[in-house]
Write a protein that holds these residues in place. Structure first.
Motif, mmCIF file in Angstrom:
data_model
loop_
_atom_site.group_PDB
_atom_site.id
_atom_site.type_symbol
_atom_site.label_atom_id
_atom_site.label_comp_id
_atom_site.label_asym_id
_atom_site.label_seq_id
_atom_site.Cartn_x
_atom_site.Cartn_y
_atom_site.Cartn_z
ATOM 1 N N ILE A 25 67.965 0.133 19.391
ATOM 2 C CA ILE A 25 68.411 -1.263 19.422
ATOM 3 C C ILE A 25 67.755 -2.046 18.291
ATOM 4 O O ILE A 25 68.412 -2.818 17.587
ATOM 5 C CB ILE A 25 68.112 -1.908 20.791
ATOM 6 C CG1 ILE A 25 68.985 -1.271 21.872
ATOM 7 C CG2 ILE A 25 68.324 -3.418 20.741
ATOM 8 C CD1 ILE A 25 68.616 -1.662 23.285
ATOM 9 N N ASN A 26 66.463 -1.851 18.082
ATOM 10 C CA ASN A 26 65.746 -2.566 17.029
ATOM 11 C C ASN A 26 66.210 -2.181 15.632
ATOM 12 O O ASN A 26 66.010 -2.948 14.686
ATOM 13 C CB ASN A 26 64.245 -2.342 17.162
ATOM 14 C CG ASN A 26 63.666 -3.016 18.393
ATOM 15 O OD1 ASN A 26 64.253 -3.947 18.928
ATOM 16 N ND2 ASN A 26 62.531 -2.540 18.848
ATOM 17 N N ALA A 27 66.832 -1.020 15.477
ATOM 18 C CA ALA A 27 67.334 -0.586 14.173
ATOM 19 C C ALA A 27 68.712 -1.166 13.865
ATOM 20 O O ALA A 27 69.147 -1.153 12.710
ATOM 21 C CB ALA A 27 67.392 0.940 14.124
ATOM 22 N N ILE A 61 79.235 4.545 15.839
ATOM 23 C CA ILE A 61 77.978 4.848 15.156
ATOM 24 C C ILE A 61 77.051 5.619 16.086
ATOM 25 O O ILE A 61 76.855 5.232 17.239
ATOM 26 C CB ILE A 61 77.255 3.549 14.733
ATOM 27 C CG1 ILE A 61 78.197 2.608 13.997
ATOM 28 C CG2 ILE A 61 76.035 3.859 13.889
ATOM 29 C CD1 ILE A 61 77.673 1.185 13.913
ATOM 30 N N PHE A 62 76.447 6.713 15.564
ATOM 31 C CA PHE A 62 75.389 7.407 16.295
ATOM 32 C C PHE A 62 74.077 7.115 15.587
ATOM 33 O O PHE A 62 73.958 7.284 14.381
ATOM 34 C CB PHE A 62 75.617 8.925 16.358
ATOM 35 C CG PHE A 62 74.543 9.627 17.137
ATOM 36 C CD1 PHE A 62 74.573 9.629 18.513
ATOM 37 C CD2 PHE A 62 73.496 10.258 16.489
ATOM 38 C CE1 PHE A 62 73.565 10.248 19.247
ATOM 39 C CE2 PHE A 62 72.494 10.886 17.201
ATOM 40 C CZ PHE A 62 72.526 10.878 18.590
ATOM 41 N N ILE A 63 73.072 6.665 16.352
ATOM 42 C CA ILE A 63 71.778 6.281 15.797
ATOM 43 C C ILE A 63 70.687 7.095 16.468
ATOM 44 O O ILE A 63 70.593 7.141 17.696
ATOM 45 C CB ILE A 63 71.500 4.783 16.043
ATOM 46 C CG1 ILE A 63 72.639 3.940 15.509
ATOM 47 C CG2 ILE A 63 70.166 4.373 15.445
ATOM 48 C CD1 ILE A 63 72.703 2.568 16.119
ATOM 49 N N ASP A 64 69.856 7.719 15.655
ATOM 50 C CA ASP A 64 68.677 8.437 16.140
ATOM 51 C C ASP A 64 67.485 7.872 15.394
ATOM 52 O O ASP A 64 67.277 8.164 14.222
ATOM 53 C CB ASP A 64 68.816 9.930 15.893
ATOM 54 C CG ASP A 64 67.578 10.719 16.288
ATOM 55 O OD1 ASP A 64 66.702 10.167 16.977
ATOM 56 O OD2 ASP A 64 67.473 11.891 15.892
ATOM 57 N N VAL A 68 59.373 8.564 12.420
ATOM 58 C CA VAL A 68 59.263 8.484 10.973
ATOM 59 C C VAL A 68 60.583 8.156 10.288
ATOM 60 O O VAL A 68 60.603 7.437 9.303
ATOM 61 C CB VAL A 68 58.700 9.822 10.402
ATOM 62 C CG1 VAL A 68 58.617 9.790 8.905
ATOM 63 C CG2 VAL A 68 57.360 10.128 11.025
ATOM 64 N N LYS A 69 61.692 8.665 10.804
ATOM 65 C CA LYS A 69 62.959 8.483 10.082
ATOM 66 C C LYS A 69 64.052 7.908 10.984
ATOM 67 O O LYS A 69 63.963 7.938 12.199
ATOM 68 C CB LYS A 69 63.418 9.792 9.479
ATOM 69 C CG LYS A 69 63.801 10.844 10.492
ATOM 70 C CD LYS A 69 64.285 12.106 9.811
ATOM 71 C CE LYS A 69 64.753 13.095 10.858
ATOM 72 N NZ LYS A 69 65.403 14.233 10.280
ATOM 73 N N LEU A 70 65.069 7.409 10.303
ATOM 74 C CA LEU A 70 66.255 6.847 10.966
ATOM 75 C C LEU A 70 67.450 7.671 10.526
ATOM 76 O O LEU A 70 67.714 7.814 9.335
ATOM 77 C CB LEU A 70 66.428 5.380 10.561
ATOM 78 C CG LEU A 70 67.709 4.691 11.023
ATOM 79 C CD1 LEU A 70 67.735 4.594 12.542
ATOM 80 C CD2 LEU A 70 67.817 3.321 10.395
ATOM 81 N N LYS A 71 68.192 8.211 11.503
ATOM 82 C CA LYS A 71 69.401 8.978 11.221
ATOM 83 C C LYS A 71 70.586 8.198 11.757
ATOM 84 O O LYS A 71 70.604 7.824 12.919
ATOM 85 C CB LYS A 71 69.315 10.346 11.900
ATOM 86 C CG LYS A 71 70.527 11.211 11.690
ATOM 87 C CD LYS A 71 70.360 12.536 12.425
ATOM 88 C CE LYS A 71 71.609 13.368 12.312
ATOM 89 N NZ LYS A 71 71.499 14.594 13.095
#
Length: 74
Positions: A25-27, A61-64, A68-71
């Motif tokens: 959510i924060n991304a 959209i799929f968010i992971d 360390v990283k954002l996919k």
């Protein structure tokens, strides 16, 4: 881009909002386009990733968001 406050308001009216993770959510402010509104969201797996699937009025959209990283895939 919508603000985090606007995104949280959109998510709060979803029936499963309590199950969604804060990292993804924060991304969302960095990911969503101007004028894009969240219609549905769900936690789940895609490939080997655990994340959140978001349906907006413009795309899926799929968010992971890891430590360390954002996919992001749309």
């Amino acid at each position: 881009m919508p603000s985090l406050e606007e995104i949280r308001e959109q998510i709060s009216i979803l029936p499963n909002s309590a199950t969604l993770t804060k990292r993804e959510i924060n991304a969302l402010p960095e990911i969503l386009w101007e004028g894009e509104a969240i219609q549905k969201a769900a936690q789940g797996f895609y490939g080997m990733s655990n994340g959140m699937l978001v349906a907006t009025n413009k795309r899926l959209i799929f968010i992971d968001k890891g430590i360390v990283k954002l996919k992001v895939e749309s």
